[in-house]
Design a protein around this motif. Structure first.
Motif, PDB file in Angstrom:
ATOM      1  N   PRO A   1       7.216 -13.881  -3.486  1.00  0.00           N
ATOM      2  CA  PRO A   1       6.109 -13.740  -2.524  1.00  0.00           C
ATOM      3  C   PRO A   1       5.408 -12.385  -2.566  1.00  0.00           C
ATOM      4  CG  PRO A   1       8.254 -13.954  -1.406  1.00  0.00           C
ATOM      5  CD  PRO A   1       8.491 -14.250  -2.848  1.00  0.00           C
ATOM      6  N   SER A   2       6.117 -11.339  -2.927  1.00  0.00           N
ATOM      7  CA  SER A   2       5.489 -10.004  -2.934  1.00  0.00           C
ATOM      8  C   SER A   2       4.422  -9.878  -4.011  1.00  0.00           C
ATOM      9  CB  SER A   2       6.548  -8.928  -3.160  1.00  0.00           C
ATOM     10  OG  SER A   2       7.069  -9.027  -4.474  1.00  0.00           O
TER      11      SER A   2
ATOM     12  N   TYR B   1       0.813  -9.399  -3.342  1.00  0.00           N
ATOM     13  CA  TYR B   1       0.317  -8.103  -2.873  1.00  0.00           C
ATOM     14  C   TYR B   1       0.400  -7.027  -3.953  1.00  0.00           C
ATOM     15  CZ  TYR B   1       0.589 -10.512   1.545  1.00  0.00           C
ATOM     16  OH  TYR B   1       0.406 -11.415   2.543  1.00  0.00           O
TER      17      TYR B   1
ATOM     18  N   GLN C   1       3.850   1.825  -1.789  1.00  0.00           N
ATOM     19  CA  GLN C   1       5.167   2.136  -2.357  1.00  0.00           C
ATOM     20  C   GLN C   1       6.249   1.205  -1.810  1.00  0.00           C
ATOM     21  OE1 GLN C   1       5.542   6.405  -1.469  1.00  0.00           O
ATOM     22  NE2 GLN C   1       5.661   6.675  -3.673  1.00  0.00           N
ATOM     23  N   GLN C   2       6.074   0.767  -0.560  1.00  0.00           N
ATOM     24  CA  GLN C   2       7.027  -0.199  -0.002  1.00  0.00           C
ATOM     25  C   GLN C   2       6.858  -1.562  -0.668  1.00  0.00           C
ATOM     26  OE1 GLN C   2       5.864   0.784   4.142  1.00  0.00           O
ATOM     27  NE2 GLN C   2       8.075   0.767   4.556  1.00  0.00           N
ATOM     28  N   VAL C   3       5.593  -1.933  -0.932  1.00  0.00           N
ATOM     29  CA  VAL C   3       5.354  -3.193  -1.652  1.00  0.00           C
ATOM     30  C   VAL C   3       6.005  -3.127  -3.033  1.00  0.00           C
ATOM     31  CG1 VAL C   3       3.578  -4.662  -2.715  1.00  0.00           C
ATOM     32  CG2 VAL C   3       3.245  -3.786  -0.395  1.00  0.00           C
ATOM     33  N   ARG C   4       5.953  -1.948  -3.638  1.00  0.00           N
ATOM     34  CA  ARG C   4       6.591  -1.775  -4.938  1.00  0.00           C
ATOM     35  C   ARG C   4       8.100  -2.081  -4.851  1.00  0.00           C
ATOM     36  NH1 ARG C   4       5.448   3.342  -9.045  1.00  0.00           N
ATOM     37  NH2 ARG C   4       6.336   2.320 -10.865  1.00  0.00           N
ATOM     38  N   THR C   5       8.724  -1.635  -3.792  1.00  0.00           N
ATOM     39  CA  THR C   5      10.144  -1.944  -3.571  1.00  0.00           C
ATOM     40  C   THR C   5      10.339  -3.459  -3.468  1.00  0.00           C
ATOM     41  OG1 THR C   5      10.363   0.110  -2.345  1.00  0.00           O
ATOM     42  CG2 THR C   5      12.126  -1.527  -2.045  1.00  0.00           C
ATOM     43  N   LEU C   6       9.457  -4.117  -2.710  1.00  0.00           N
ATOM     44  CA  LEU C   6       9.578  -5.578  -2.528  1.00  0.00           C
ATOM     45  C   LEU C   6       9.394  -6.313  -3.856  1.00  0.00           C
ATOM     46  CD1 LEU C   6       7.538  -5.843   0.803  1.00  0.00           C
ATOM     47  CD2 LEU C   6      10.015  -6.218   0.554  1.00  0.00           C
TER      48      LEU C   6
ATOM     49  N   MET D   1      10.128  -5.136  -6.828  1.00  0.00           N
ATOM     50  CA  MET D   1      11.349  -4.935  -7.615  1.00  0.00           C
ATOM     51  C   MET D   1      12.474  -5.836  -7.114  1.00  0.00           C
ATOM     52  SD  MET D   1      11.088  -0.835  -8.212  1.00  0.00           S
ATOM     53  CE  MET D   1      12.390  -0.674  -9.419  1.00  0.00           C
ATOM     54  N   ARG D   2      12.531  -6.026  -5.807  1.00  0.00           N
ATOM     55  CA  ARG D   2      13.564  -6.915  -5.246  1.00  0.00           C
ATOM     56  C   ARG D   2      13.324  -8.361  -5.682  1.00  0.00           C
ATOM     57  NH1 ARG D   2      14.228  -4.788   1.017  1.00  0.00           N
ATOM     58  NH2 ARG D   2      15.187  -2.783   0.496  1.00  0.00           N
TER      59      ARG D   2
ATOM     60  N   MET E   1       4.728  -2.275 -12.094  1.00  0.00           N
ATOM     61  CA  MET E   1       5.279  -1.755 -10.842  1.00  0.00           C
ATOM     62  C   MET E   1       6.799  -1.669 -10.916  1.00  0.00           C
ATOM     63  SD  MET E   1       2.703  -1.291  -8.734  1.00  0.00           S
ATOM     64  CE  MET E   1       2.396  -1.930  -7.114  1.00  0.00           C
ATOM     65  N   ALA E   2       7.431  -2.658 -11.593  1.00  0.00           N
ATOM     66  CA  ALA E   2       8.895  -2.704 -11.657  1.00  0.00           C
ATOM     67  C   ALA E   2       9.430  -2.010 -12.898  1.00  0.00           C
ATOM     68  CB  ALA E   2       9.374  -4.151 -11.620  1.00  0.00           C
ATOM     69  N   GLY E   3       8.572  -1.708 -13.863  1.00  0.00           N
ATOM     70  CA  GLY E   3       9.022  -1.007 -15.059  1.00  0.00           C
ATOM     71  C   GLY E   3       9.738  -1.887 -16.058  1.00  0.00           C
TER      72      GLY E   3
ATOM     73  N   LEU F   1       6.616  -9.498   4.817  1.00  0.00           N
ATOM     74  CA  LEU F   1       7.680  -9.751   3.844  1.00  0.00           C
ATOM     75  C   LEU F   1       8.940  -8.971   4.164  1.00  0.00           C
ATOM     76  CD1 LEU F   1       5.495  -9.620   0.615  1.00  0.00           C
ATOM     77  CD2 LEU F   1       6.363 -11.659   1.740  1.00  0.00           C
TER      78      LEU F   1
ATOM     79  N   ILE G   1      11.777  -0.910   4.949  1.00  0.00           N
ATOM     80  CA  ILE G   1      11.705  -0.997   3.484  1.00  0.00           C
ATOM     81  C   ILE G   1      11.515   0.407   2.914  1.00  0.00           C
ATOM     82  CG2 ILE G   1      10.477  -2.039   1.523  1.00  0.00           C
ATOM     83  CD1 ILE G   1      11.685  -4.121   3.382  1.00  0.00           C
ATOM     84  N   PRO G   2      12.431   0.868   2.097  1.00  0.00           N
ATOM     85  CA  PRO G   2      12.236   2.207   1.525  1.00  0.00           C
ATOM     86  C   PRO G   2      11.105   2.198   0.494  1.00  0.00           C
ATOM     87  CG  PRO G   2      14.195   1.169   0.583  1.00  0.00           C
ATOM     88  CD  PRO G   2      13.657   0.223   1.625  1.00  0.00           C
TER      89      PRO G   2
ATOM     90  N   THR H   1       9.183   3.072  -3.059  1.00  0.00           N
ATOM     91  CA  THR H   1       9.554   3.352  -4.452  1.00  0.00           C
ATOM     92  C   THR H   1       8.407   4.111  -5.094  1.00  0.00           C
ATOM     93  OG1 THR H   1      10.886   1.350  -4.643  1.00  0.00           O
ATOM     94  CG2 THR H   1      10.100   2.312  -6.699  1.00  0.00           C
TER      95      THR H   1
ATOM     96  N   ALA I   1       9.895   3.471 -11.064  1.00  0.00           N
ATOM     97  CA  ALA I   1      10.824   2.388 -11.369  1.00  0.00           C
ATOM     98  C   ALA I   1      12.186   2.891 -11.862  1.00  0.00           C
ATOM     99  CB  ALA I   1      10.215   1.464 -12.416  1.00  0.00           C
TER     100      ALA I   1
END
Lengths: 500, 103
Positions: free
Chosen positions: A305-306, A309, A386-391, A393-394, A440-442, B49, B55-56, B58, B61
């Motif tokens: 879902p992320s 975004y 940056q928080q979306v980036r975390t989502l 990666m998750r 974003m996730a590398g 979401l 949410i921390p 990032t 990567a």
């Protein structure tokens, strides 16, 4: 010459073998490509600079090595087109910008150095969106590049010069950089192969920075095996890049020769389908998924879902990093300087030079990034991105716990017309919709050609995404699909490009 | 959220060291407004979401570690090569415009 067939239509692997076997000289191969460039580049405009002298000198060096009985590397004597964002000692590097017009770097990028060490023949530097910002190569200060499939259309971007050089048979290999899709999307719209390696897999030293946490250099070619050979030549740890991964390079060449997906679990990303995707793109994509199933893979739908975004988050993160990175262009040590009349102070000269040297997209992104990073807006924009980036990666972690690779269309449409989206930045940005999450996730991504869209006869790309440092899986899947489709078509899709 | 004004764009241009023309200011004010209006969705995304969780952020990567090398002399670029690319050079140095005010 005892080489069977047109040198410029050959694969890099076949050229290297022919040079090694003495069927053809590196000089003949290089000259054939220089002749091709002289013949067609007026129409395509893939190159900003052709280094005839340097290319022929390198070819002569390879031929001399062979004459002395020295062992030649797997790409020795093979010509290559280098994106003009990598520094080349003694050869101009502009990044498609007036800011760097006439700049001759005093050093080689690590990628350039490795290509030289592998005895690859660098033909010249290819056109690109200014500082790699764009999806069409229309943002170059030196004019547009035309897609060899249809000269009225874009070759993708930012690496449109590299992709067009391959499709125009001006070079069998090219190097690109991918910050949000700038290798994969051009590959998709030109019917070629493009790979964004794992972030940190290929050194960024000497790659003029746009968005440092996302930028990644990688190989472009007309076949999956050629891309793998080039990948192996440029990848690996580099002490000059603090983000370079100090691990062995995955066996991409072995995987490309394997061409087998039996027993693999392949995820189809639910978010990358439906509205906004051209019918022909969806059709070829779904056929590819069916093909993978026939070839013995298990297909699973994956929910991320992320990813909906990823695009807005990217257009905050990349401009933010760009506003900081491009601050180095201050007109003091290199690059354009205007307004230095003895009256203007240093700040005026900097502002006048940047105003004159940067094009509209670069200015737009510098200001967007400056805004997103300014106090009062930082949390809402850059912080949330940056928080979306975390989502993101998750979502990838969850997906890769269940599947070996993910697949999607590379880009929602086939090549659009030159000028069609030039005045609408948001429409232009949509070209990177499916490619951005990997940056974003590398992790690693590839685009391979999977046919022509029935409605316009233009190439469609399949994107394959693998976890970080599992780049070999891209080649395993890519080569399997390529072999099956070549079998079905009787010859590679790229041979359908209209003659120029 | 945004509706970015022309004055704000002028301030951004100053911070960005871009000597924009009046036409450019008007044009970018319009475009940045559209772009910011679209990318502002990211804060909603985090709320939706993230389901109320913290949410921390990032930034990168890869886990970043500083890279060092032994403190030994290594060859560096030739000053003549470097200065040959400078807009202006003098006495083996970069020559820059005036950096202090008139008074």
């Amino acid at each position: 010459m005892s080489f069977d067939g047109d040198l410029t239509r050959s694969t890099a692997a076949a050229l290297a073998a022919a040079i090694k076997g003495g069927d053809v000289t590196a000089a003949e191969v290089t000259q054939a490509h220089l002749d091709r460039i002289a013949k067609v580049d007026e129409k395509v405009h893939a190159f900003l600079h052709v280094d005839t002298e340097g290319a022929l000198a390198k070819a002569a060096e390879v031929d001399a090595k062979r004459a002395r009985g020295e062992q030649l590397g797997p790409l020795a004597g093979v010509p290559l087109a280098l994106k003009d964002v990598f520094t080349t000692k003694g050869v101009p590097t502009t990044c498609g910008s007036k800011m760097l017009q006439g700049w001759v770097p005093p050093y080689d990028a690590t990628v350039t150095r490795r290509l030289r060490e592998a005895d690859v023949v660098i033909l010249g530097k290819t056109n690109m969106d200014e500082f790699a910002m764009g999806s069409s190569t229309e943002n170059s200060a030196y004019g547009v590049t035309h897609n060899p499939w249809d000269l009225s259309r874009i070759p993708g971007g930012s690496g449109g010069g590299s992709s067009a050089s391959l499709a125009a048979f001006e070079a069998p290999l090219a190097i690109g950089t991918d910050t949000g899709g700038s290798i994969r999307q051009p590959a998709s719209v030109t019917g070629t192969v493009g790979v964004k390696p794992t972030y940190g897999g290929v050194s960024r030293y000497g790659l003029v920075a746009f968005s440092s946490s996302l930028d990644q250099g990688g190989p472009c070619a007309r076949t999956v095996l050629d891309a793998a050979l080039l990948h192996a030549a440029i990848a690996g740890h580099d002490p000059m890049d603090s983000t370079s991964i100090d691990l062995p390079v995955p066996d991409v060449v072995g995987a490309a020769k394997l061409a087998d997906v039996k027993g693999m679990r392949i995820g189809v990303v639910k978010q990358f389908d439906g509205d906004g995707y051209q019918d022909g793109v969806r059709q070829r994509f779904h056929e590819s998924v069916d093909l993978l199933r026939e070839l013995g893979a298990t297909i699973v739908e994956v929910d991320c879902p992320s990813f909906d975004y990823a695009l807005p988050a990217y257009y905050l993160i990349a401009p933010s990093e760009c506003s900081s990175n491009l601050a180095r262009f201050d007109a003091m040590r290199y690059g354009l300087r205007v307004g230095d009349d003895g009256v203007n102070g240093v700040e005026e000269v900097t502002s006048l030079s940047r105003e004159a040297g940067f094009g509209p997209e670069v200015k737009r992104r510098i200001m967007l990034g400056t805004y997103a990073l300014s106090s009062g807006y930082y949390d809402a924009y850059y912080g949330s991105a940056q928080q979306v980036r975390t989502l993101i990666m998750r979502d990838f972690d969850r997906a890769f716990a269940d599947v070996d690779v993910l697949v999607s269309p590379t880009t929602p449409t086939t090549a659009f017309k030159i000028g069609e989206r030039a005045d609408d930045p948001m429409a232009m940005y949509l070209a990177d919709l499916c490619t951005i999450p990997s940056n974003m996730a590398g992790n690693a991504g590839m685009s391979i050609p999977v046919g022509l869209a029935p409605e316009d006869g233009l190439p469609v790309g399949l994107q394959i995404i693998a976890p970080a440092m599992a780049d070999d899986r891209l080649y395993r899947v890519g080569s399997a699909v390529e072999a099956a489709l070549n079998g079905k078509w009787g010859r590679p899709l790229i041979q359908e490009v209209p003659s120029l | 959220m945004p509706a970015i004004t022309r004055e704000e764009v002028a301030h951004l241009a100053l911070l960005s060291r871009l000597d924009l023309s009046e036409d450019e200011l008007a044009h970018y004010a319009e475009q940045l407004d559209v772009i910011l209006g679209s990318v502002a969705r990211v804060s909603q995304a985090v709320q939706q979401l993230g389901q109320g969780q913290d949410i921390p952020p990032t930034s990168h990567a890869l886990p970043l570690v500083n890279v060092t090398r032994p403190d030994v002399e290594q060859p560096c670029l030739d000053p003549a090569d470097v200065l040959s690319q400078a807009p202006a050079a003098q006495d083996q140095r970069f020559r820059v415009p005036r950096i202090l005010g008139e008074d």
